[in-house]
Enzyme design. Sequence first.
Site, short mmCIF file in Angstrom:
data_model
loop_
_atom_site.label_atom_id
_atom_site.label_comp_id
_atom_site.label_asym_id
_atom_site.label_seq_id
_atom_site.Cartn_x
_atom_site.Cartn_y
_atom_site.Cartn_z
N HIS A 117 -108.49 67.79 -22.03
CA HIS A 117 -107.25 67.77 -21.01
C HIS A 117 -106.79 66.04 -20.51
O HIS A 117 -106.79 65.08 -19.90
CB HIS A 117 -108.22 67.89 -19.84
CG HIS A 117 -107.61 68.67 -18.56
ND1 HIS A 117 -106.53 69.55 -18.79
CD2 HIS A 117 -106.74 68.09 -17.54
CE1 HIS A 117 -105.62 69.56 -17.20
NE2 HIS A 117 -105.56 68.37 -16.88
N CYS A 172 -107.93 74.29 -14.26
CA CYS A 172 -106.91 74.45 -15.29
C CYS A 172 -106.98 75.45 -16.19
O CYS A 172 -108.19 75.54 -17.05
CB CYS A 172 -106.49 73.01 -16.24
SG CYS A 172 -105.90 72.79 -17.62
N CYS A 194 -107.56 74.37 -19.58
CA CYS A 194 -108.84 74.52 -20.03
C CYS A 194 -110.06 75.16 -20.25
O CYS A 194 -111.04 75.84 -21.16
CB CYS A 194 -109.30 73.56 -19.17
SG CYS A 194 -108.64 72.11 -19.30
N HIS A 235 -99.01 70.86 -23.88
CA HIS A 235 -98.76 72.02 -24.30
C HIS A 235 -97.61 71.56 -25.11
O HIS A 235 -96.68 71.45 -24.98
CB HIS A 235 -99.01 73.34 -23.56
CG HIS A 235 -98.26 73.23 -22.89
ND1 HIS A 235 -98.38 73.10 -21.35
CD2 HIS A 235 -97.05 74.35 -22.24
CE1 HIS A 235 -97.29 72.99 -20.82
NE2 HIS A 235 -96.53 73.57 -21.43
N HIS A 268 -94.56 74.75 -27.22
CA HIS A 268 -94.43 75.10 -27.68
C HIS A 268 -93.62 75.36 -29.03
O HIS A 268 -92.84 75.13 -29.37
CB HIS A 268 -93.12 76.38 -26.45
CG HIS A 268 -93.56 75.87 -24.83
ND1 HIS A 268 -93.68 77.30 -24.61
CD2 HIS A 268 -93.77 74.74 -24.36
CE1 HIS A 268 -93.97 77.37 -22.97
NE2 HIS A 268 -93.87 75.01 -22.99
N HIS A 302 -101.92 71.21 -18.04
CA HIS A 302 -102.06 70.11 -19.53
C HIS A 302 -100.91 70.33 -20.75
O HIS A 302 -100.53 71.47 -20.87
CB HIS A 302 -103.45 71.73 -19.74
CG HIS A 302 -104.47 71.24 -20.77
ND1 HIS A 302 -105.70 71.49 -20.39
CD2 HIS A 302 -104.32 70.90 -22.49
CE1 HIS A 302 -106.29 70.63 -22.14
NE2 HIS A 302 -105.30 70.81 -22.75
P1 DGP Z 1 -94.62 75.21 -19.43
O1 DGP Z 1 -93.85 75.21 -18.43
O2 DGP Z 1 -93.82 74.33 -20.65
O3 DGP Z 1 -95.34 75.10 -18.24
O4 DGP Z 1 -94.84 76.27 -19.87
C1 DGP Z 1 -96.38 77.35 -19.54
C2 DGP Z 1 -96.45 78.59 -20.23
O5 DGP Z 1 -97.93 78.83 -20.69
C3 DGP Z 1 -96.06 79.82 -20.12
O6 DGP Z 1 -94.83 79.84 -21.22
C4 DGP Z 1 -96.52 80.22 -19.93
C5 DGP Z 1 -98.26 80.28 -20.15
N1 DGP Z 1 -98.19 80.83 -20.00
C6 DGP Z 1 -99.69 80.74 -18.51
N2 DGP Z 1 -100.19 81.38 -18.13
C7 DGP Z 1 -100.68 81.82 -19.20
C8 DGP Z 1 -102.36 82.32 -19.87
O7 DGP Z 1 -103.02 82.56 -18.60
N3 DGP Z 1 -102.49 83.03 -20.88
C9 DGP Z 1 -101.00 82.67 -21.55
N4 DGP Z 1 -101.74 82.56 -23.30
N5 DGP Z 1 -100.55 81.93 -21.94
C10 DGP Z 1 -100.03 81.41 -20.84
#
Ligand code: DGP
Length: 111
Positions: free
Chosen positions: A46, A4, A7, A99, A101, A97
């Site tokens: 997680h 993940c 994670c 989250h 926004h 995982h």
């Molecule tokens: P979702 O579509 O809701 O699963 O959004 C995942 C978000 O995670 C997307 O807006 C981009 C962000 N993201 C993906 N990989 C990384 C990473 O490695 N670092 C950071 N800071 N954000 C990431």
Amino acid sequence: MSDCIFCKIRDGEIPSDKVYEDDKVYVFRDINPKAQVHLLMIPREHIESLEGLTDVHDALLVHMMHLLPQLAREQGLDTGFRTIINTGKGGGQEVFHLHIHLLGGSGLPGF
Ligand code: DGP
């Protein structure tokens, strides 16, 4: 070992622009911001998505909800902010995982 991404970010194995952390959550800037301020709040535990929640997570959820306006204020979002939780492939979730926004400031797209 977990595959993940979030994670690994939580554990410092992948670098992130951390904004806040405590014993329950970790908050960092989205790598692909959709607005001037675009944070991601993850539980340390997680949990794949909202679908993975049970009664044992009630206190965690309240904690996360209370933190959001506090973080928004600290980011200067005095006039308000938007929260989004994508759930499952059909809901546009890309990282499995849980989250939240937190978005705001200039560039906030219409909804
Ligand atoms: P979702 O579509 O809701 O699963 O959004 C995942 C978000 O995670 C997307 O807006 C981009 C962000 N993201 C993906 N990989 C990384 C990473 O490695 N670092 C950071 N800071 N954000 C990431």
